[in-house]
Design a protein around this motif. Structure first.
Motif, PDB file in Angstrom:
ATOM      1  N   GLU A  71       0.856  -1.186   0.000  1.00  0.00           N
ATOM      2  CA  GLU A  71       0.000   0.000   0.000  1.00  0.00           C
ATOM      3  C   GLU A  71       0.888   1.230   0.000  1.00  0.00           C
ATOM      4  N   ARG A  72       0.474   2.236  -0.740  1.00  0.00           N
ATOM      5  CA  ARG A  72       1.247   3.472  -0.828  1.00  0.00           C
ATOM      6  C   ARG A  72       1.227   4.227   0.504  1.00  0.00           C
ATOM      7  N   VAL A  73       2.381   4.751   0.891  1.00  0.00           N
ATOM      8  CA  VAL A  73       2.469   5.611   2.069  1.00  0.00           C
ATOM      9  C   VAL A  73       2.028   6.992   1.607  1.00  0.00           C
ATOM     10  N   GLU A  74       0.871   7.424   2.055  1.00  0.00           N
ATOM     11  CA  GLU A  74       0.273   8.676   1.607  1.00  0.00           C
ATOM     12  C   GLU A  74       0.980   9.891   2.207  1.00  0.00           C
ATOM     13  N   ASP A  75       0.819  11.017   1.545  1.00  0.00           N
ATOM     14  CA  ASP A  75       1.325  12.311   2.020  1.00  0.00           C
ATOM     15  C   ASP A  75       2.834  12.336   2.227  1.00  0.00           C
ATOM     16  N   LEU A  76       3.562  11.539   1.468  1.00  0.00           N
ATOM     17  CA  LEU A  76       5.014  11.524   1.510  1.00  0.00           C
ATOM     18  C   LEU A  76       5.519  12.015   0.162  1.00  0.00           C
ATOM     19  N   VAL A  77       6.455  12.942   0.179  1.00  0.00           N
ATOM     20  CA  VAL A  77       7.002  13.468  -1.073  1.00  0.00           C
ATOM     21  C   VAL A  77       7.767  12.358  -1.792  1.00  0.00           C
ATOM     22  N   PRO A  78       8.034  12.513  -3.105  1.00  0.00           N
ATOM     23  CA  PRO A  78       8.776  11.476  -3.821  1.00  0.00           C
ATOM     24  C   PRO A  78      10.138  11.203  -3.175  1.00  0.00           C
ATOM     25  N   CYS A  79      10.469   9.925  -3.081  1.00  0.00           N
ATOM     26  CA  CYS A  79      11.693   9.500  -2.410  1.00  0.00           C
ATOM     27  C   CYS A  79      12.643   8.802  -3.378  1.00  0.00           C
ATOM     28  N   ARG A  80      13.908   8.756  -2.999  1.00  0.00           N
ATOM     29  CA  ARG A  80      14.903   8.048  -3.807  1.00  0.00           C
ATOM     30  C   ARG A  80      15.475   6.843  -3.093  1.00  0.00           C
ATOM     31  N   SER A  81      15.234   6.750  -1.757  1.00  0.00           N
ATOM     32  CA  SER A  81      15.726   5.595  -1.016  1.00  0.00           C
ATOM     33  C   SER A  81      14.846   5.317   0.191  1.00  0.00           C
ATOM     34  N   ILE A  82      14.799   4.049   0.582  1.00  0.00           N
ATOM     35  CA  ILE A  82      14.087   3.643   1.788  1.00  0.00           C
ATOM     36  C   ILE A  82      14.949   2.621   2.526  1.00  0.00           C
ATOM     37  N   ALA A  83      14.765   2.560   3.834  1.00  0.00           N
ATOM     38  CA  ALA A  83      15.455   1.574   4.664  1.00  0.00           C
ATOM     39  C   ALA A  83      14.468   1.103   5.730  1.00  0.00           C
ATOM     40  N   CYS A  84      14.275  -0.194   5.783  1.00  0.00           N
ATOM     41  CA  CYS A  84      13.327  -0.764   6.732  1.00  0.00           C
ATOM     42  C   CYS A  84      14.073  -1.580   7.770  1.00  0.00           C
ATOM     43  N   GLY A  85      13.922  -1.190   9.033  1.00  0.00           N
ATOM     44  CA  GLY A  85      14.505  -1.955  10.123  1.00  0.00           C
ATOM     45  C   GLY A  85      13.439  -2.877  10.678  1.00  0.00           C
ATOM     46  N   GLY A  86      13.617  -3.333  11.891  1.00  0.00           N
ATOM     47  CA  GLY A  86      12.578  -4.152  12.501  1.00  0.00           C
ATOM     48  C   GLY A  86      11.343  -3.331  12.783  1.00  0.00           C
ATOM     49  N   PRO A  87      11.433  -2.382  13.722  1.00  0.00           N
ATOM     50  CA  PRO A  87      10.255  -1.616  14.096  1.00  0.00           C
ATOM     51  C   PRO A  87      10.185  -0.214  13.492  1.00  0.00           C
ATOM     52  N   GLN A  88      11.070   0.125  12.566  1.00  0.00           N
ATOM     53  CA  GLN A  88      11.118   1.492  12.055  1.00  0.00           C
ATOM     54  C   GLN A  88      11.429   1.513  10.556  1.00  0.00           C
ATOM     55  N   THR A  89      11.071   2.635   9.928  1.00  0.00           N
ATOM     56  CA  THR A  89      11.338   2.836   8.509  1.00  0.00           C
ATOM     57  C   THR A  89      11.890   4.239   8.314  1.00  0.00           C
ATOM     58  N   LEU A  90      12.842   4.370   7.401  1.00  0.00           N
ATOM     59  CA  LEU A  90      13.417   5.657   7.030  1.00  0.00           C
ATOM     60  C   LEU A  90      13.255   5.830   5.526  1.00  0.00           C
ATOM     61  N   ALA A  91      13.123   7.068   5.082  1.00  0.00           N
ATOM     62  CA  ALA A  91      13.068   7.359   3.654  1.00  0.00           C
ATOM     63  C   ALA A  91      13.851   8.632   3.386  1.00  0.00           C
ATOM     64  N   GLY A  92      14.606   8.628   2.314  1.00  0.00           N
ATOM     65  CA  GLY A  92      15.310   9.822   1.861  1.00  0.00           C
ATOM     66  C   GLY A  92      14.595  10.353   0.640  1.00  0.00           C
ATOM     67  N   ASP A  93      14.115  11.590   0.697  1.00  0.00           N
ATOM     68  CA  ASP A  93      13.363  12.114  -0.447  1.00  0.00           C
ATOM     69  C   ASP A  93      14.313  12.628  -1.531  1.00  0.00           C
ATOM     70  N   ILE A  94      13.746  13.061  -2.653  1.00  0.00           N
ATOM     71  CA  ILE A  94      14.580  13.455  -3.786  1.00  0.00           C
ATOM     72  C   ILE A  94      15.382  14.727  -3.526  1.00  0.00           C
ATOM     73  N   ALA A  95      15.008  15.487  -2.509  1.00  0.00           N
ATOM     74  CA  ALA A  95      15.763  16.676  -2.125  1.00  0.00           C
ATOM     75  C   ALA A  95      16.813  16.355  -1.053  1.00  0.00           C
ATOM     76  N   GLY A  96      16.865  15.086  -0.618  1.00  0.00           N
ATOM     77  CA  GLY A  96      17.825  14.689   0.395  1.00  0.00           C
ATOM     78  C   GLY A  96      17.321  14.807   1.823  1.00  0.00           C
ATOM     79  N   LYS A  97      16.067  15.159   1.998  1.00  0.00           N
ATOM     80  CA  LYS A  97      15.496  15.255   3.342  1.00  0.00           C
ATOM     81  C   LYS A  97      15.195  13.860   3.871  1.00  0.00           C
ATOM     82  N   LEU A  98      15.278  13.724   5.197  1.00  0.00           N
ATOM     83  CA  LEU A  98      15.076  12.435   5.846  1.00  0.00           C
ATOM     84  C   LEU A  98      13.715  12.376   6.524  1.00  0.00           C
ATOM     85  N   TRP A  99      13.001  11.280   6.301  1.00  0.00           N
ATOM     86  CA  TRP A  99      11.693  11.026   6.896  1.00  0.00           C
ATOM     87  C   TRP A  99      11.780   9.741   7.709  1.00  0.00           C
TER      88      TRP A  99
END
Length: 120
Positions: A31-59
């Protein structure tokens, strides 16, 4: 999962809010993660997720368990979740990583951050 337009899709176990859908339920199909700007990378840990958007910002989103975001130590309890993608201020990332009990990032100045990056 990341599509060619930068949209992030998640599925699987969701009890730590790590899917980014605003609920702690598991999802069988992507399912799409809504309200998130376009990203270039994602990293999924056990209980957490990180995303780097196309501007280099971290979510970030999911559990703050074991200090994964550097905000709270100890086991995940009520009120220790980032329920929807949340922008981390003052960093521009070039690389991100996540594991069972850690999160890490390398910024554009090639500084490495692990778990302490996300203190509030």
């Amino acid at each position: 999962m990341l599509d060619d337009q930068g949209a992030v899709y998640t599925f699987g176990q969701g009890r730590f809010w790590q899917l980014g859908h605003g609920q702690d339920k598991s999802v069988e199909q992507p399912e799409r993660v809504e309200d998130l700007v376009p990203c270039r990378s994602i990293a999924c840990g056990g209980p957490q997720t990180l995303a780097g958007d196309i501007a280099g910002k971290l979510w970030i989103w999911g559990a703050k368990e074991y200090g994964c975001f550097g905000r709270t130590r100890g086991s995940a309890t009520a009120g220790t979740y980032v329920r929807l993608p949340s922008l981390v201020e003052n960093i521009t990332v070039r690389s991100i990583s996540a594991g069972w009990k850690h999160s890490a990032a390398i910024d554009t100045a090639v500084r490495v951050y692990a778990n302490v990056l996300f203190r509030s």
